[in-house]
Structures are given as structure tokens and as C-alpha cells.
Motif scaffolding. Structure first.
Motif, PDB file in Angstrom:
ATOM      1  N   LEU A  98      -0.561  48.032   4.643  1.00  0.00           N
ATOM      2  CA  LEU A  98      -1.173  46.749   4.301  1.00  0.00           C
ATOM      3  C   LEU A  98      -0.160  45.610   4.347  1.00  0.00           C
ATOM      4  N   GLU A  99       1.030  45.865   3.854  1.00  0.00           N
ATOM      5  CA  GLU A  99       2.075  44.843   3.854  1.00  0.00           C
ATOM      6  C   GLU A  99       2.447  44.459   5.284  1.00  0.00           C
ATOM      7  N   LEU A 100       2.611  45.458   6.146  1.00  0.00           N
ATOM      8  CA  LEU A 100       2.994  45.187   7.531  1.00  0.00           C
ATOM      9  C   LEU A 100       1.859  44.557   8.331  1.00  0.00           C
ATOM     10  N   ALA A 101       0.617  44.852   7.943  1.00  0.00           N
ATOM     11  CA  ALA A 101      -0.534  44.298   8.672  1.00  0.00           C
ATOM     12  C   ALA A 101      -0.544  42.778   8.630  1.00  0.00           C
ATOM     13  N   GLN A 102       0.041  42.193   7.588  1.00  0.00           N
ATOM     14  CA  GLN A 102       0.107  40.733   7.499  1.00  0.00           C
ATOM     15  C   GLN A 102       0.905  40.136   8.660  1.00  0.00           C
ATOM     16  N   PHE A 103       1.806  40.958   9.213  1.00  0.00           N
ATOM     17  CA  PHE A 103       2.666  40.495  10.301  1.00  0.00           C
ATOM     18  C   PHE A 103       2.289  41.147  11.638  1.00  0.00           C
ATOM     19  N   TYR A 104       1.140  41.840  11.657  1.00  0.00           N
ATOM     20  CA  TYR A 104       0.644  42.503  12.863  1.00  0.00           C
ATOM     21  C   TYR A 104       1.655  43.522  13.397  1.00  0.00           C
ATOM     22  N   ILE A 105       2.272  44.239  12.460  1.00  0.00           N
ATOM     23  CA  ILE A 105       3.270  45.251  12.817  1.00  0.00           C
ATOM     24  C   ILE A 105       2.719  46.624  12.432  1.00  0.00           C
ATOM     25  N   PRO A 106       2.673  47.561  13.356  1.00  0.00           N
ATOM     26  CA  PRO A 106       2.178  48.906  13.030  1.00  0.00           C
ATOM     27  C   PRO A 106       3.236  49.728  12.298  1.00  0.00           C
ATOM     28  N   LEU A 107       2.753  50.677  11.497  1.00  0.00           N
ATOM     29  CA  LEU A 107       3.632  51.631  10.816  1.00  0.00           C
ATOM     30  C   LEU A 107       3.414  53.000  11.443  1.00  0.00           C
ATOM     31  N   LEU A 108       4.463  53.558  12.007  1.00  0.00           N
ATOM     32  CA  LEU A 108       4.400  54.897  12.588  1.00  0.00           C
ATOM     33  C   LEU A 108       4.941  55.885  11.565  1.00  0.00           C
ATOM     34  N   VAL A 109       4.175  56.919  11.249  1.00  0.00           N
ATOM     35  CA  VAL A 109       4.515  57.834  10.159  1.00  0.00           C
ATOM     36  C   VAL A 109       4.777  59.235  10.708  1.00  0.00           C
ATOM     37  N   THR A 110       5.868  59.842  10.257  1.00  0.00           N
ATOM     38  CA  THR A 110       6.139  61.228  10.598  1.00  0.00           C
ATOM     39  C   THR A 110       6.819  61.914   9.425  1.00  0.00           C
ATOM     40  N   SER A 111       6.555  63.201   9.260  1.00  0.00           N
ATOM     41  CA  SER A 111       7.281  63.998   8.274  1.00  0.00           C
ATOM     42  C   SER A 111       8.250  64.891   9.031  1.00  0.00           C
ATOM     43  N   VAL A 112       9.437  65.066   8.484  1.00  0.00           N
ATOM     44  CA  VAL A 112      10.451  65.852   9.204  1.00  0.00           C
ATOM     45  C   VAL A 112      11.162  66.815   8.273  1.00  0.00           C
ATOM     46  N   THR A 113      11.444  67.992   8.777  1.00  0.00           N
ATOM     47  CA  THR A 113      12.326  68.960   8.132  1.00  0.00           C
ATOM     48  C   THR A 113      12.995  69.758   9.237  1.00  0.00           C
ATOM     49  N   GLY A 114      14.117  70.371   8.930  1.00  0.00           N
ATOM     50  CA  GLY A 114      14.776  71.309   9.825  1.00  0.00           C
ATOM     51  C   GLY A 114      15.010  70.788  11.221  1.00  0.00           C
ATOM     52  N   PRO A 115      14.606  71.561  12.233  1.00  0.00           N
ATOM     53  CA  PRO A 115      14.923  71.211  13.626  1.00  0.00           C
ATOM     54  C   PRO A 115      14.278  69.918  14.097  1.00  0.00           C
ATOM     55  N   LEU A 116      13.196  69.475  13.455  1.00  0.00           N
ATOM     56  CA  LEU A 116      12.543  68.234  13.877  1.00  0.00           C
ATOM     57  C   LEU A 116      13.401  67.004  13.616  1.00  0.00           C
ATOM     58  N   ILE A 117      14.398  67.133  12.744  1.00  0.00           N
ATOM     59  CA  ILE A 117      15.254  65.994  12.428  1.00  0.00           C
ATOM     60  C   ILE A 117      15.928  65.480  13.695  1.00  0.00           C
ATOM     61  N   GLU A 118      16.422  66.397  14.527  1.00  0.00           N
ATOM     62  CA  GLU A 118      17.093  65.989  15.766  1.00  0.00           C
ATOM     63  C   GLU A 118      16.116  65.293  16.700  1.00  0.00           C
ATOM     64  N   THR A 119      14.912  65.817  16.824  1.00  0.00           N
ATOM     65  CA  THR A 119      13.907  65.219  17.705  1.00  0.00           C
ATOM     66  C   THR A 119      13.544  63.811  17.258  1.00  0.00           C
ATOM     67  N   VAL A 120      13.309  63.648  15.969  1.00  0.00           N
ATOM     68  CA  VAL A 120      12.950  62.333  15.442  1.00  0.00           C
ATOM     69  C   VAL A 120      14.104  61.355  15.608  1.00  0.00           C
ATOM     70  N   GLY A 121      15.331  61.824  15.371  1.00  0.00           N
ATOM     71  CA  GLY A 121      16.488  60.958  15.550  1.00  0.00           C
ATOM     72  C   GLY A 121      16.590  60.430  16.963  1.00  0.00           C
ATOM     73  N   ARG A 122      16.319  61.279  17.947  1.00  0.00           N
ATOM     74  CA  ARG A 122      16.368  60.853  19.342  1.00  0.00           C
ATOM     75  C   ARG A 122      15.280  59.828  19.639  1.00  0.00           C
ATOM     76  N   TYR A 123      14.107  60.033  19.059  1.00  0.00           N
ATOM     77  CA  TYR A 123      13.021  59.070  19.276  1.00  0.00           C
ATOM     78  C   TYR A 123      13.383  57.707  18.696  1.00  0.00           C
ATOM     79  N   LEU A 124      13.870  57.703  17.467  1.00  0.00           N
ATOM     80  CA  LEU A 124      14.228  56.441  16.832  1.00  0.00           C
ATOM     81  C   LEU A 124      15.338  55.731  17.598  1.00  0.00           C
ATOM     82  N   GLN A 125      16.197  56.510  18.205  1.00  0.00           N
ATOM     83  CA  GLN A 125      17.323  55.976  18.954  1.00  0.00           C
ATOM     84  C   GLN A 125      16.875  55.326  20.261  1.00  0.00           C
ATOM     85  N   GLY A 126      15.645  55.590  20.693  1.00  0.00           N
ATOM     86  CA  GLY A 126      15.191  55.164  22.010  1.00  0.00           C
ATOM     87  C   GLY A 126      14.805  53.717  22.142  1.00  0.00           C
ATOM     88  N   GLY A 127      14.898  52.920  21.091  1.00  0.00           N
ATOM     89  CA  GLY A 127      14.618  51.501  21.215  1.00  0.00           C
ATOM     90  C   GLY A 127      13.180  51.105  20.971  1.00  0.00           C
TER      91      GLY A 127
END
Length: 340
Positions: A98-127
Motif C-alpha cells: 500500500l505504501e509503495l502503491a502511492q508511488f506506482y512502485i511494485p513490491l516483488l516478494v520472495t522467501s529464501v533459505t539455503g541454496p535459494l539465497i545464491e539464486t536470489v542474490g544473482r537476481y537482485l544483482q541483475g539491475g
């Protein structure tokens, strides 16, 4: 192995980080690329060295060239089962959206544990992402340590247990817990037990410390504690252990409302009336607290305000208008109901 996506923004090199941390370049690279194949000691050493030297990675040029709108990621450091069963996460995510909707910015949500940490880190690193909110960071390898090297604005929800260069927003968990136990003491209870949350979380450690503060103030030598894992089932099991060990207990402070609901089930099954025989206090003030019978006395933490403060701080960081370090601690409130 480093490439264009991991070049440091500053003049600091990967070799300098490795030398400062006392590890090989290969180990430093694995840590900074979010690999889980390193020891906890090496992980902390490299993250601390990268922070001290100001090492930051470039985000990939692809995102800068092609992204058409900003986006914020909420990374929940917990298993997916917790994401869908722990009310805190749903409330926080809803309020942040709701807070971000005021600025028309989407919120992308993911839960991470174990091996997924590396995958998520690479995604976030992608710009593709402009900032990250980390929720429930915990354990010997906290996400905030590795993600801080990405060059992205980061806000952590919950006090980091380990030294971290990132900004955080938290509730006064220790003060709220102390207030809850002081209320039990004021109503004449003395044999007060605690069902604690995992001690590798900031909230769990601080609520346990608040319980001990209040018990120490009255000179209590006996402080029975059983640990849960935030789930209702763990509240049942922890309460049964306490009843087996301290059958004369007359009050229980529980580190979450969900675990308190489990404790209440156990007490009812054991024939211990609440609050006549055993007073019960939870923490969070989720909707569940008013739905159980008797309704649960609890400590309210301002989850929606968490989200608003975290989002505003993160957006200010993306505009270069706020420092990316330091913490904000929000007040809690004791909510009196029928259970204590």
C-alpha cells in the motif's frame, strides 16, 4: 570468479577484500556471490572486510538500459511455510504494498533459505531492483551481510544480531517483553515461565532478554524457559515441557501470539484454567489474539508502521536523501484482555 557484474564501484579489489579477511580469493568470491558453500566464520570475515573497505559491486548494465519502471524487493528470510502461516509477514507485505502503491512502485516478494539465497542474490544483482527490504534476517549467515555488497539500498526489518552496515527498523521487543512480565508480577504472579522464540533472531533474543530483565528485578532465581519456532504446534510442545518441569507455574509470557495460542490449547487440555490457574501473555497483537478464548493479553508491535518507515527510508536512499546505516526502534504497547 568475478566479471563485469561484480566489479567494485570503489577502487577496492576482490584480492584486497580476500587479504583483509584472511581467506583465498576464491572463498571471497563465493561469499560475495552469495554462495552457501563457505563456513560461517569465512562468511562473516569476508562480509566484515568488504564493509570496512567499502567494496561494492556494479549492478548489471542490462537493467539500467531496459528497465522501464522502478521496483522494490521484499526478501523474507524464512521458509515458504512460514511465509504463509505467520501473520506478521502477511500484514507487513500488505502494508508495504500500500505504501509503495502511492508511488506506482511494485513490491516483488520472495522467501529464501539455503541454496535459494545464491539464486536470489544473482537476481537482485541483475539491475532489475532499486532497493531491498529484508524481513526476518537471522542465523549464522544473515542475508544482510552478503546483500550489502550489491550496491543496492537495503533496509532490514528487525534488529540484526550480527554487526551489519545496513539500516534497520525494529520494535522495542525488549521493553515490550519487560512490560508484559511486569504486568504479570503486578497481578501477583511469581512463578512466571517463558516460551521463547528462536534465539538466533533479534526478536527472539530481545524478548527473552526483556523477560529476564523483569524477573531479575524481583530477584527471581527460577526462570523456566522453553523454546518454540514461532509455530502454534511448537507452543503446544513448549507449554507441555514447562508443565512437566514446573507444575506449580502460575503465569507464562510467550514470545508470539501464534505460539501463545498453542500454549492455550495445551493448558486447556491439562485442565489449567486461564487466567485463574495460569495467566498468559503473548506478543504481536495479531487478529488471532482477540479470537481465542479467553482473549489474549498481548504486546502490540506496530507492523503497519514498520512497513511505512521501511519503505520511506528505502525510497529516500534510492534518491540519495538518507543515510544507509543506523536503526529506528518503534514503541510497543501492552493490550490488556482476559487471559492475564
Amino acid at each position: 570468479m568475478t566479471g563485469p557484474e561484480t566489479r567494485p564501484v570503489t577502487g577496492t579489489t576482490l584480492a584486497e577484500v580476500a587479504r583483509e579477511a584472511g581467506v583465498s580469493i576464491a572463498t571471497a568470491s563465493r561469499v560475495l556471490n552469495n554462495s552457501t558453500k563457505v563456513s560461517a566464520e569465512a562468511y562473516r570475515s569476508v562480509c566484515d572486510a568488504a564493509s570496512r573497505l567499502g567494496y561494492r559491486r556494479h549492478r548489471a548494465a542490462w537493467g539500467k538500459a531496459h528497465r522501464k519502471m522502478p521496483a522494490i524487493a521484499a526478501v523474507i528470510h524464512a521458509g515458504h511455510h512460514m511465509l504463509f502461516t505467520e501473520p506478521f509477514f502477511a500484514r507487513f507485505i500488505g502494508a508495504a504494498e500500500l505504501e509503495l502503491a502511492q508511488f506506482y512502485i511494485p513490491l516483488l516478494v520472495t522467501s529464501v533459505t539455503g541454496p535459494l539465497i545464491e539464486t536470489v542474490g544473482r537476481y537482485l544483482q541483475g539491475g532489475r531492483i532499486d532497493g531491498v527490504i529484508i524481513v526476518s534476517d537471522h542465523g549464522p549467515l544473515p542475508l544482510s551481510g552478503s546483500l550489502a555488497t550489491l550496491g543496492l539500498p537495503i533496509v532490514v526489518v528487525g534488529r540484526p544480531l550480527h554487526t551489519s552496515p545496513v539500516s534497520y527498523v525494529d520494535a522495542d521487543n525488549r521493553g515490550g517483553a519487560r512490560t508484559a512480565v511486569e504486568h504479570l508480577i503486578a497481578t501477583g504472579r511469581r512463578a512466571i515461565a517463558h516460551i521463547a522464540a528462536p534465539p538466533d533472531t533479534g526478536a527472539g533474543a530481545d524478548r527473552l532478554a526483556g523477560y529476564r530483565d523483569a524477573m531479575r528485578a524481583i530477584g527471581a532465581a527460577d526462570t523456566p524457559i522453553a523454546y518454540g519456532d514461532w509455530t502454534q504446534a511448537s507452543g503446544v510442545h513448549a507449554m507441555q515441557r514447562l508443565l512437566d518441569q514446573r507444575p506449580a507455574l502460575d503465569a507464562v509470557f510467550v514470545a508470539s501470539d501464534v505460539m501463545a495460542a498453542g500454549a492455550l490449547r495445551c493448558l486447556n487440555r491439562a485442565g489449567r484454567r486461564v487466567p485463574d490457574s495460569v495467566a498468559l501473555v503473548g506478543f504481536d497483537d495479531h487478529a488471532l489474539a482477540a479470537q481465542v478464548r479467553p482473549a489474549l493479553t498481548t504486546v502490540r508491535q506496530p507492523i503497519e508502521e514498520f512497513a511505512a518507515v521501511a519503505v520511506r527510508r528505502l525510497l529516500a536512499m534510492t534518491r540519495g536523501e538518507a543515510d544507509d546505516r543506523g536503526g529506528t526502534v518503534l514503541p510497543t504497547q501492552l493490550i490488556l484482555r482476559a487471559s492475564a
